[in-house]
Design a protein around this motif. Structure first.
Motif, PDB file in Angstrom:
ATOM      1  N   ALA A 183       5.517 -13.169  20.274  1.00  0.00           N
ATOM      2  CA  ALA A 183       4.634 -12.009  20.463  1.00  0.00           C
ATOM      3  C   ALA A 183       5.331 -11.037  21.408  1.00  0.00           C
ATOM      4  O   ALA A 183       6.160 -11.445  22.220  1.00  0.00           O
ATOM      5  CB  ALA A 183       3.311 -12.465  21.067  1.00  0.00           C
ATOM      6  N   ASP A 184       4.982  -9.722  21.281  1.00  0.00           N
ATOM      7  CA  ASP A 184       5.627  -8.716  22.137  1.00  0.00           C
ATOM      8  C   ASP A 184       5.440  -9.040  23.619  1.00  0.00           C
ATOM      9  O   ASP A 184       6.328  -8.777  24.434  1.00  0.00           O
ATOM     10  CB  ASP A 184       5.043  -7.318  21.853  1.00  0.00           C
ATOM     11  CG  ASP A 184       5.531  -6.788  20.511  1.00  0.00           C
ATOM     12  OD1 ASP A 184       6.569  -7.287  20.016  1.00  0.00           O
ATOM     13  OD2 ASP A 184       4.858  -5.896  19.942  1.00  0.00           O
ATOM     14  N   ASP A 185       4.263  -9.596  23.961  1.00  0.00           N
ATOM     15  CA  ASP A 185       3.986  -9.878  25.377  1.00  0.00           C
ATOM     16  C   ASP A 185       4.141 -11.365  25.708  1.00  0.00           C
ATOM     17  O   ASP A 185       3.539 -11.872  26.652  1.00  0.00           O
ATOM     18  CB  ASP A 185       2.568  -9.393  25.736  1.00  0.00           C
ATOM     19  CG  ASP A 185       1.524 -10.033  24.831  1.00  0.00           C
ATOM     20  OD1 ASP A 185       1.908 -10.747  23.858  1.00  0.00           O
ATOM     21  OD2 ASP A 185       0.315  -9.832  25.092  1.00  0.00           O
ATOM     22  N   ALA A 186       4.965 -12.072  24.909  1.00  0.00           N
ATOM     23  CA  ALA A 186       5.156 -13.512  25.154  1.00  0.00           C
ATOM     24  C   ALA A 186       5.774 -13.768  26.526  1.00  0.00           C
ATOM     25  O   ALA A 186       6.634 -13.009  26.984  1.00  0.00           O
ATOM     26  CB  ALA A 186       6.047 -14.103  24.065  1.00  0.00           C
ATOM     27  N   THR A 187       5.309 -14.823  27.156  1.00  0.00           N
ATOM     28  CA  THR A 187       5.917 -15.258  28.422  1.00  0.00           C
ATOM     29  C   THR A 187       6.323 -16.721  28.275  1.00  0.00           C
ATOM     30  O   THR A 187       5.835 -17.412  27.377  1.00  0.00           O
ATOM     31  CB  THR A 187       4.918 -15.141  29.591  1.00  0.00           C
ATOM     32  OG1 THR A 187       3.736 -15.890  29.240  1.00  0.00           O
ATOM     33  CG2 THR A 187       4.549 -13.702  29.876  1.00  0.00           C
ATOM     34  N   VAL A 188       7.204 -17.169  29.159  1.00  0.00           N
ATOM     35  CA  VAL A 188       7.563 -18.591  29.188  1.00  0.00           C
ATOM     36  C   VAL A 188       7.402 -19.102  30.623  1.00  0.00           C
ATOM     37  O   VAL A 188       7.511 -18.318  31.569  1.00  0.00           O
ATOM     38  CB  VAL A 188       9.016 -18.849  28.693  1.00  0.00           C
ATOM     39  CG1 VAL A 188       9.131 -18.625  27.197  1.00  0.00           C
ATOM     40  CG2 VAL A 188      10.015 -18.000  29.450  1.00  0.00           C
ATOM     41  N   PRO A 189       7.166 -20.401  30.782  1.00  0.00           N
ATOM     42  CA  PRO A 189       6.999 -20.949  32.137  1.00  0.00           C
ATOM     43  C   PRO A 189       8.279 -20.803  32.968  1.00  0.00           C
ATOM     44  O   PRO A 189       9.387 -20.790  32.419  1.00  0.00           O
ATOM     45  CB  PRO A 189       6.703 -22.433  31.892  1.00  0.00           C
ATOM     46  CG  PRO A 189       6.353 -22.562  30.463  1.00  0.00           C
ATOM     47  CD  PRO A 189       7.009 -21.430  29.742  1.00  0.00           C
ATOM     48  N   ASP A 190       8.101 -20.707  34.280  1.00  0.00           N
ATOM     49  CA  ASP A 190       9.227 -20.583  35.204  1.00  0.00           C
ATOM     50  C   ASP A 190       9.697 -22.003  35.560  1.00  0.00           C
ATOM     51  O   ASP A 190       9.287 -22.569  36.568  1.00  0.00           O
ATOM     52  CB  ASP A 190       8.756 -19.827  36.458  1.00  0.00           C
ATOM     53  CG  ASP A 190       9.908 -19.563  37.413  1.00  0.00           C
ATOM     54  OD1 ASP A 190      11.079 -19.732  37.004  1.00  0.00           O
ATOM     55  OD2 ASP A 190       9.627 -19.209  38.576  1.00  0.00           O
ATOM     56  N   ILE A 191      10.523 -22.554  34.695  1.00  0.00           N
ATOM     57  CA  ILE A 191      11.010 -23.935  34.899  1.00  0.00           C
ATOM     58  C   ILE A 191      12.530 -23.951  34.780  1.00  0.00           C
ATOM     59  O   ILE A 191      13.115 -23.038  34.206  1.00  0.00           O
ATOM     60  CB  ILE A 191      10.387 -24.918  33.868  1.00  0.00           C
ATOM     61  CG1 ILE A 191      10.523 -24.363  32.442  1.00  0.00           C
ATOM     62  CG2 ILE A 191       8.930 -25.206  34.210  1.00  0.00           C
ATOM     63  CD1 ILE A 191      10.077 -25.287  31.353  1.00  0.00           C
ATOM     64  N   GLN A 192      13.138 -24.991  35.334  1.00  0.00           N
ATOM     65  CA  GLN A 192      14.608 -25.070  35.383  1.00  0.00           C
ATOM     66  C   GLN A 192      15.113 -26.275  34.601  1.00  0.00           C
ATOM     67  O   GLN A 192      14.424 -27.283  34.515  1.00  0.00           O
ATOM     68  CB  GLN A 192      15.079 -25.248  36.848  1.00  0.00           C
ATOM     69  CG  GLN A 192      14.544 -24.207  37.807  1.00  0.00           C
ATOM     70  CD  GLN A 192      14.905 -22.787  37.409  1.00  0.00           C
ATOM     71  OE1 GLN A 192      16.037 -22.553  36.949  1.00  0.00           O
ATOM     72  NE2 GLN A 192      13.980 -21.862  37.547  1.00  0.00           N
ATOM     73  N   ARG A 193      16.334 -26.151  34.077  1.00  0.00           N
ATOM     74  CA  ARG A 193      16.983 -27.326  33.491  1.00  0.00           C
ATOM     75  C   ARG A 193      17.722 -28.097  34.591  1.00  0.00           C
ATOM     76  O   ARG A 193      18.144 -27.497  35.583  1.00  0.00           O
ATOM     77  CB  ARG A 193      17.955 -26.898  32.393  1.00  0.00           C
ATOM     78  CG  ARG A 193      17.198 -26.277  31.212  1.00  0.00           C
ATOM     79  CD  ARG A 193      17.983 -26.291  29.911  1.00  0.00           C
ATOM     80  NE  ARG A 193      17.054 -26.149  28.804  1.00  0.00           N
ATOM     81  CZ  ARG A 193      16.728 -24.982  28.224  1.00  0.00           C
ATOM     82  NH1 ARG A 193      17.280 -23.866  28.632  1.00  0.00           N
ATOM     83  NH2 ARG A 193      15.864 -24.954  27.242  1.00  0.00           N
ATOM     84  N   LYS A 194      17.858 -29.405  34.394  1.00  0.00           N
ATOM     85  CA  LYS A 194      18.571 -30.220  35.379  1.00  0.00           C
ATOM     86  C   LYS A 194      20.032 -29.785  35.471  1.00  0.00           C
ATOM     87  O   LYS A 194      20.617 -29.317  34.490  1.00  0.00           O
ATOM     88  CB  LYS A 194      18.520 -31.697  34.982  1.00  0.00           C
ATOM     89  CG  LYS A 194      17.175 -32.343  35.217  1.00  0.00           C
ATOM     90  CD  LYS A 194      17.259 -33.843  34.918  1.00  0.00           C
ATOM     91  CE  LYS A 194      15.959 -34.544  35.220  1.00  0.00           C
ATOM     92  NZ  LYS A 194      16.044 -35.989  34.893  1.00  0.00           N
ATOM     93  N   LYS A 195      20.618 -29.994  36.659  1.00  0.00           N
ATOM     94  CA  LYS A 195      22.026 -29.627  36.867  1.00  0.00           C
ATOM     95  C   LYS A 195      22.940 -30.711  36.292  1.00  0.00           C
ATOM     96  O   LYS A 195      22.513 -31.843  36.071  1.00  0.00           O
ATOM     97  CB  LYS A 195      22.295 -29.480  38.370  1.00  0.00           C
ATOM     98  CG  LYS A 195      21.497 -28.374  39.031  1.00  0.00           C
ATOM     99  CD  LYS A 195      22.030 -28.068  40.428  1.00  0.00           C
ATOM    100  CE  LYS A 195      21.828 -29.225  41.398  1.00  0.00           C
ATOM    101  NZ  LYS A 195      20.445 -29.440  41.820  1.00  0.00           N
TER     102      LYS A 195
END
Ligand code: IYR
Length: 204
Positions: A183-195
């Protein structure tokens, strides 16, 4: 080779699971090519113990959304542990699953525990979860390579899918994957991948 491998990592590292879809569609032939890409995955004794059901019918999508929301509502209200709900906070999920109606295609991946031989005898498949998991990985990679987005959704329990699309007794739902454009206003969670040091251990 180093540069190319870095490019592959950087490309795959841009993939995100999406919960906010546009209703924009694309040709059915694209989905067929994506499914056949998934079906190139390795599998136990090459049994290819998977069936990819693609739902584009608005009426079936509506039924699937309704049934998923019934189960998810019970899960969020009483089946999921407090720890689990706490772990899901960054994703801001709840029992409502509008994406199941909005995304143009739902790919429902079924695992085939066994095959029916002529005469009706059951012939077991091998490493079924590993095989179907690999095929789903190939599918997500192909979807991402094309610039489309997906969600690996696991409403629980999932048996309603077997009933709604009338699948045979040797198949069990594995993943429900809406595919489309964000969607134009799609968001995603603020998460990180492991190092690297947290996921890779060398034994040289
Ligand atoms: N099936 C629920 C809960 C959920 C579970 C896991 I594990 C997730 O990674 C995300 C959500 C839902 O889809 O909301």
């Amino acid at each position: 080779m180093i540069a190319k491998s870095k490019e592959i990592f950087q490309h795959l590292n841009k993939r995100r699971s999406l919960r906010f879809f546009s209703d924009k569609t694309f040709p059915a032939e694209v989905i067929e090519n994506l499914v056949m890409s998934a079906s190139t995955a390795p599998s136990g004794a090459n049994k290819q113990p998977w069936t990819f059901c693609v739902v584009s019918s608005p009426e079936l999508k509506r039924q699937i959304r309704f049934a998923a929301e019934v189960e998810e509502r019970i899960s969020y209200e009483s089946r999921m542990s407090e720890d689990w709900k706490q772990d899901l906070k960054p994703f801001a999920t709840d029992w409502q699953k509008p994406f199941l109606e909005i995304a143009p295609y739902l790919i429902i991946v079924f695992k085939r525990a066994y095959e029916f031989e002529v005469g009706g005898k059951k012939h077991q498949n091998y490493c079924v979860n590993e095989s179907v998991g690999l095929a789903c990985g190939f599918l997500l990679t192909a979807i991402h390579k094309l610039g489309l987005v997906a969600l690996t959704h696991t409403p629980s329990p999932m048996d309603f899918l077997t009933k709604i699309i009338n699948r045979p007794a040797n198949e069990r739902p594995f993943l429900l994957i809406p595919v489309g454009y964000p969607a134009d206003d799609a968001t995603v969670p603020d998460i990180q991948r492991k190092k690297k040091e947290d996921v890779l251990v060398w034994y040289k």
